[in-house]
Design a protein around this motif. Structure first.
Motif, PDB file in Angstrom:
ATOM      1  N   LYS A 112       1.943  19.298  33.852  1.00  0.00           N
ATOM      2  CA  LYS A 112       2.404  18.262  34.772  1.00  0.00           C
ATOM      3  C   LYS A 112       2.371  18.792  36.199  1.00  0.00           C
ATOM      4  CE  LYS A 112       5.388  16.056  31.331  1.00  0.00           C
ATOM      5  NZ  LYS A 112       6.774  15.694  30.948  1.00  0.00           N
ATOM      6  N   SER A 113       1.807  18.013  37.095  1.00  0.00           N
ATOM      7  CA  SER A 113       1.704  18.442  38.482  1.00  0.00           C
ATOM      8  C   SER A 113       2.168  17.325  39.402  1.00  0.00           C
ATOM      9  CB  SER A 113       0.258  18.843  38.806  1.00  0.00           C
ATOM     10  OG  SER A 113      -0.616  17.741  38.615  1.00  0.00           O
ATOM     11  N   GLY A 114       2.350  17.672  40.655  1.00  0.00           N
ATOM     12  CA  GLY A 114       2.851  16.715  41.635  1.00  0.00           C
ATOM     13  C   GLY A 114       4.172  17.191  42.200  1.00  0.00           C
ATOM     14  N   LEU A 115       4.471  16.756  43.407  1.00  0.00           N
ATOM     15  CA  LEU A 115       5.667  17.223  44.091  1.00  0.00           C
ATOM     16  C   LEU A 115       6.944  16.887  43.324  1.00  0.00           C
ATOM     17  CD1 LEU A 115       6.350  18.738  46.719  1.00  0.00           C
ATOM     18  CD2 LEU A 115       6.737  16.515  47.801  1.00  0.00           C
ATOM     19  N   LYS A 116       6.929  15.800  42.557  1.00  0.00           N
ATOM     20  CA  LYS A 116       8.149  15.410  41.849  1.00  0.00           C
ATOM     21  C   LYS A 116       8.516  16.394  40.742  1.00  0.00           C
ATOM     22  CE  LYS A 116       5.986  12.227  38.511  1.00  0.00           C
ATOM     23  NZ  LYS A 116       5.973  10.818  38.049  1.00  0.00           N
ATOM     24  N   TYR A 117       7.571  17.285  40.352  1.00  0.00           N
ATOM     25  CA  TYR A 117       7.874  18.292  39.340  1.00  0.00           C
ATOM     26  C   TYR A 117       8.213  19.654  39.946  1.00  0.00           C
ATOM     27  CZ  TYR A 117       6.073  14.969  35.938  1.00  0.00           C
ATOM     28  OH  TYR A 117       5.881  13.863  35.151  1.00  0.00           O
ATOM     29  N   VAL A 118       8.218  19.741  41.268  1.00  0.00           N
ATOM     30  CA  VAL A 118       8.533  21.006  41.937  1.00  0.00           C
ATOM     31  C   VAL A 118      10.050  21.116  42.101  1.00  0.00           C
ATOM     32  CG1 VAL A 118       8.222  22.375  44.039  1.00  0.00           C
ATOM     33  CG2 VAL A 118       6.311  21.036  43.136  1.00  0.00           C
ATOM     34  N   HIS A 119      10.615  22.241  41.695  1.00  0.00           N
ATOM     35  CA  HIS A 119      12.045  22.502  41.847  1.00  0.00           C
ATOM     36  C   HIS A 119      12.343  22.804  43.326  1.00  0.00           C
ATOM     37  CE1 HIS A 119      12.408  24.007  37.397  1.00  0.00           C
ATOM     38  NE2 HIS A 119      11.316  23.305  37.548  1.00  0.00           N
ATOM     39  N   PRO A 120      13.614  22.683  43.748  1.00  0.00           N
ATOM     40  CA  PRO A 120      14.804  22.227  43.024  1.00  0.00           C
ATOM     41  C   PRO A 120      14.833  20.701  42.886  1.00  0.00           C
ATOM     42  CG  PRO A 120      15.380  23.666  44.883  1.00  0.00           C
ATOM     43  CD  PRO A 120      13.955  23.240  45.069  1.00  0.00           C
ATOM     44  N   PHE A 121      15.580  20.252  41.870  1.00  0.00           N
ATOM     45  CA  PHE A 121      15.798  18.835  41.629  1.00  0.00           C
ATOM     46  C   PHE A 121      17.191  18.466  42.143  1.00  0.00           C
ATOM     47  CE2 PHE A 121      12.836  20.379  38.471  1.00  0.00           C
ATOM     48  CZ  PHE A 121      11.779  19.511  38.653  1.00  0.00           C
ATOM     49  N   LEU A 122      17.282  17.285  42.719  1.00  0.00           N
ATOM     50  CA  LEU A 122      18.500  16.916  43.445  1.00  0.00           C
ATOM     51  C   LEU A 122      19.065  15.601  42.917  1.00  0.00           C
ATOM     52  CD1 LEU A 122      20.461  17.421  45.806  1.00  0.00           C
ATOM     53  CD2 LEU A 122      18.785  16.310  47.312  1.00  0.00           C
ATOM     54  N   ARG A 123      20.361  15.604  42.677  1.00  0.00           N
ATOM     55  CA  ARG A 123      21.080  14.403  42.230  1.00  0.00           C
ATOM     56  C   ARG A 123      22.159  14.090  43.266  1.00  0.00           C
ATOM     57  NH1 ARG A 123      25.388  12.996  38.355  1.00  0.00           N
ATOM     58  NH2 ARG A 123      24.664  11.393  36.891  1.00  0.00           N
ATOM     59  N   ARG A 124      22.070  12.943  43.889  1.00  0.00           N
ATOM     60  CA  ARG A 124      22.946  12.599  45.012  1.00  0.00           C
ATOM     61  C   ARG A 124      24.140  11.751  44.574  1.00  0.00           C
ATOM     62  NH1 ARG A 124      22.621  15.294  49.849  1.00  0.00           N
ATOM     63  NH2 ARG A 124      20.528  15.270  50.740  1.00  0.00           N
ATOM     64  N   ASN A 125      25.223  11.854  45.360  1.00  0.00           N
ATOM     65  CA  ASN A 125      26.413  11.046  45.130  1.00  0.00           C
ATOM     66  C   ASN A 125      27.289  11.101  46.381  1.00  0.00           C
ATOM     67  OD1 ASN A 125      29.308  10.457  44.004  1.00  0.00           O
ATOM     68  ND2 ASN A 125      27.941   9.952  42.306  1.00  0.00           N
ATOM     69  N   ASN A 126      28.076  10.053  46.614  1.00  0.00           N
ATOM     70  CA  ASN A 126      28.965  10.044  47.788  1.00  0.00           C
ATOM     71  C   ASN A 126      30.136  11.007  47.647  1.00  0.00           C
ATOM     72  OD1 ASN A 126      27.709   8.478  49.641  1.00  0.00           O
ATOM     73  ND2 ASN A 126      29.056   6.699  49.438  1.00  0.00           N
ATOM     74  N   TRP A 127      30.471  11.335  46.394  1.00  0.00           N
ATOM     75  CA  TRP A 127      31.475  12.381  46.189  1.00  0.00           C
ATOM     76  C   TRP A 127      30.759  13.729  46.311  1.00  0.00           C
ATOM     77  CZ3 TRP A 127      36.736  11.879  44.829  1.00  0.00           C
ATOM     78  CH2 TRP A 127      37.174  10.567  44.681  1.00  0.00           C
ATOM     79  N   ARG A 128      31.222  14.563  47.239  1.00  0.00           N
ATOM     80  CA  ARG A 128      30.547  15.822  47.504  1.00  0.00           C
ATOM     81  C   ARG A 128      30.403  16.674  46.239  1.00  0.00           C
ATOM     82  NH1 ARG A 128      32.411  18.262  52.896  1.00  0.00           N
ATOM     83  NH2 ARG A 128      34.437  18.005  51.898  1.00  0.00           N
ATOM     84  N   ALA A 129      31.441  16.726  45.434  1.00  0.00           N
ATOM     85  CA  ALA A 129      31.435  17.579  44.244  1.00  0.00           C
ATOM     86  C   ALA A 129      30.462  17.092  43.175  1.00  0.00           C
ATOM     87  CB  ALA A 129      32.837  17.683  43.662  1.00  0.00           C
TER      88      ALA A 129
END
Length: 640
Positions: free
Chosen positions: A126-143
């Motif tokens: 699998k190739s492409g920028l979406k497979y390059v680490h790091p992976f990020l999961r966002r949320n309004n709660w900082r923790a």
């Protein structure tokens, strides 16, 4: 290693334990952490050249300000690209020669206390920028913000995927990295909610609840409820928006991780010498992360080692020592030399004991350390033979006798050279194959034609393609009396599923040679029997499965397979005698006693997932080759 087998991947973590002003005053720059991350990644460039990424977290930011940053890029120059981009973003905000104040950096990208980096080699195709680490999961709660990367390959992704979908989740991408991100993110959410309830019990409100959560998140809880689901070899690393940092190693210790801590930093990398050089520290200053444990740095800088899963039998990857890790590690350098030295008896037998008319060399570049060990072994052998000859004279030797005896030495030359990567994409077909045949070149005149044997060592012989298409053909131009190809690793017989891109049995020259022997000797029924055995094993519970593929090799000795490999890999028209010498399994374990993981040689996988995938690989091979052939035969007969 011929054909450049790739490994997934390299990791680097930096946690600054002092305010940025401390590093500005002591080291002359608040970018100390970013600079160290860059050095650690460059020194691990050998572990990944398909892509790279970095992430950073800034502590104690005010609402409305970004606190989590990420950059990713593809290609062999990805490290330069991502750090160039990070510095351009910084320079857009920080004015040159401005007076340093910690508060000045509130809005500066990558001006943080936590840094994480990753170097990628794809083992899944699998190739492409979406497979390059790091992976990020966002949320309004900082923790609840989670950034994840690692050196891993999971063997039971489909099972975890089914578990997530059963719970009602809907992962966006089917890959072990995204599925792990979603599962760990889900467990992080639950940990945050646990602390939310606890804060409410204590009567806290509003921002006081947020501060309580940020200060009391326990990543060990998240890891224990996440990693119990995964089967594979891994070092998983991550950072959260509230300032938690962690790195966890699989319970068998398949993939490596090393860390160092002082009163200024906590750092982790995939290789020990990376930390030694980057931070100018000694071997004993660096600690190895133990199997099943996690290095956790809390948001307040407290550093702990927590047992997450029960350690299992040691299966630390021996290929790390043979090939992937940097040879500058003192243990690895010694081990690789030992691998070469142990091959002396087998090589001596192959050349008929004729060291006077033998030239030793190696395939650049990772086999060089084993080559030095092979030389050391032959030097000892020659010295012993000189002593025996002198002692057997029975009289005081004459000048001429001494000259004849003492003039014998071990001859070594730089015979093979690896040229720059040829741009074979500009041509097709035969023209492309012709270019590929010139990946290596030779030193003309480095041996006496038709008189000298040529012994040339590589760290491993995997697919055999480069041997057939390039190396043997180019070495034959020197007209040696005999070519002895030496592998410091044993025969590679089985795929790897823990982060090395060796997924298909039919890629291995050892497997192809064994199948050819079965056909030649009228033993093809074994191929179908093993197919049926693999199907039977795949119907069992994972924990009860055995590796049925091992039966393929049972009828033959190593020498029989070696002879067939030579026959198959000999270039057309080449008449020079060729011999292949492989390291033995016993020799491997004697040279590398602390990394006993040898499933690619022995077929003994440390986890059920590896065994299952090996059985499945044989089923795929058999059905592709034999069932397809059978179907084509039926179609042909029907057409008649």
């Amino acid at each position: 290693m011929e054909n450049n087998i790739h490994e997934d991947c390299g990791v680097a973590l930096v946690r600054l334990l002092k305010p940025l002003s401390y590093y500005q005053e002591k080291y002359g720059t608040w970018r100390y952490g970013l600079g160290k991350l860059y050095l650690m990644m460059e020194k691990q460039h050998n572990r990944g050249q398909e892509g790279a990424g970095i992430a950073s977290v800034k502590l104690n930011t005010q609402p409305g300000n970004e606190y989590m940053f990420r950059e990713r890029a593809e290609g062999p120059n990805a490290i330069t690209e991502i750090f160039g981009s990070a510095n351009r973003q910084i320079n857009q905000v920080v004015k040159e020669n401005s007076v340093f104040v910690d508060s000045n950096l509130q809005e500066v990208p990558f001006a943080g206390e936590l840094y994480m980096g990753h170097l990628r080699y794809s083992t899944t195709g699998k190739s492409g920028l979406k497979y390059v680490h790091p992976f990020l999961r966002r949320n309004n709660w900082r923790a609840k913000n989670l950034c994840l990367c690692g050196n891993y390959n999971m063997t039971n992704v489909e099972e975890v995927f089914e578990e997530l979908t059963r719970q009602g989740q809907c992962p966006r991408i089917y890959s072990d990295s995204y599925i792990m991100l979603e599962l760990m993110g889900h467990r992080l959410d639950r940990e945050v909610e646990r602390n939310f309830r606890e804060a409410k019990k204590q009567g806290l409100e509003d921002q006081n609840i947020t501060r309580y959560i940020d200060e009391h998140v326990k990543m060990e809880n998240v890891l224990k409820t996440t990693m119990k689901h995964f089967d594979g070899g891994y070092v998983v690393t991550g950072i959260t928006g509230s300032g938690e940092m962690f790195a966890m190693r699989d319970p068998h210790g398949i993939r490596p991780a090393f860390y160092y801590k002082n009163d200024e930093v906590v750092v982790l990398a995939s290789e020990r010498p990376v930390l030694q050089t980057t931070f100018d520290i000694e071997y004993d200053d660096v600690q190895e992360l133990k199997p099943g444990t996690a290095l956790i740095v809390r948001s307040n800088g407290e550093t702990v080692i927590k047992k997450i899963l029960e350690p299992q039998s040691n299966a630390a990857c021996s290929f790390e020592r043979i090939y992937f890790s940097r040879g500058s590690d003192q243990d690895i350098y010694r081990e690789r030399k030992k691998l070469g030295e142990q091959l002396v008896p087998a090589v001596l037998k192959s050349i008929g004991g004729d060291t006077r008319h033998t030239v030793f060399s190696f395939i650049p570049n990772t086999a060089e350390s084993a080559f030095y060990g092979l030389l050391d072994g032959f030097k000892k052998h020659v010295i012993e033979r000189k002593i025996e000859r002198i002692e057997s004279l029975g009289h005081t030797p004459t000048h001429e006798e001494l000259l004849d005896i003492l003039s014998e030495y071990v001859r070594c030359e730089k015979v093979a050279w690896k040229d720059i990567k040829l741009r074979t994409f500009i041509t097709e077909g035969n023209a492309r194959n012709d270019l590929a045949a010139h990946v290596y070149d030779i030193t003309y005149g480095s041996l006496e034609p038709y008189v000298d044997n040529l012994v040339i060592i590589d760290d491993s012989i995997v697919r055999g393609t480069t041997l057939k298409e390039s190396i043997l053909h180019i070495l034959d131009r020197l007209h040696p009396k005999k070519i002895v190809m030496v592998s410091s690793a044993p025969q590679i017989r089985y795929p790897d599923y823990y982060g090395i891109d060796m997924p298909r049995l039919e890629e291995f020259c050892v497997f192809r040679a064994t199948v050819a022997l079965l056909k030649e000797r009228g033993m093809e029924s074994i191929l179908e029997n093993v197919y049926k055995e693999c199907l039977a094993e795949l119907s069992k519970p994972r924990e009860e499965m055995q590796n049925a593929v091992r039966d393929i090799y049972a009828p033959f000795s190593v020498d029989e397979i070696n002879h067939k490999i030579v026959e198959m890999l000999r270039p057309e028209g080449m008449t020079t005698p060729i011999d292949i010498v492989y390291q033995s399994l016993d020799g491997l374990h004697q040279a590398i006693p602390n990394n006993p993981g040898d499933w690619y040689f022995s077929g003994h996988y440390p986890t059920p997932g590896g065994t299952r995938l090996c059985n499945q690989a044989y089923v795929n091979f058999f059905e592709k080759v034999y069932k397809t052939a059978s179907t084509q035969s039926i179609d042909h007969n029907n057409a008649k």
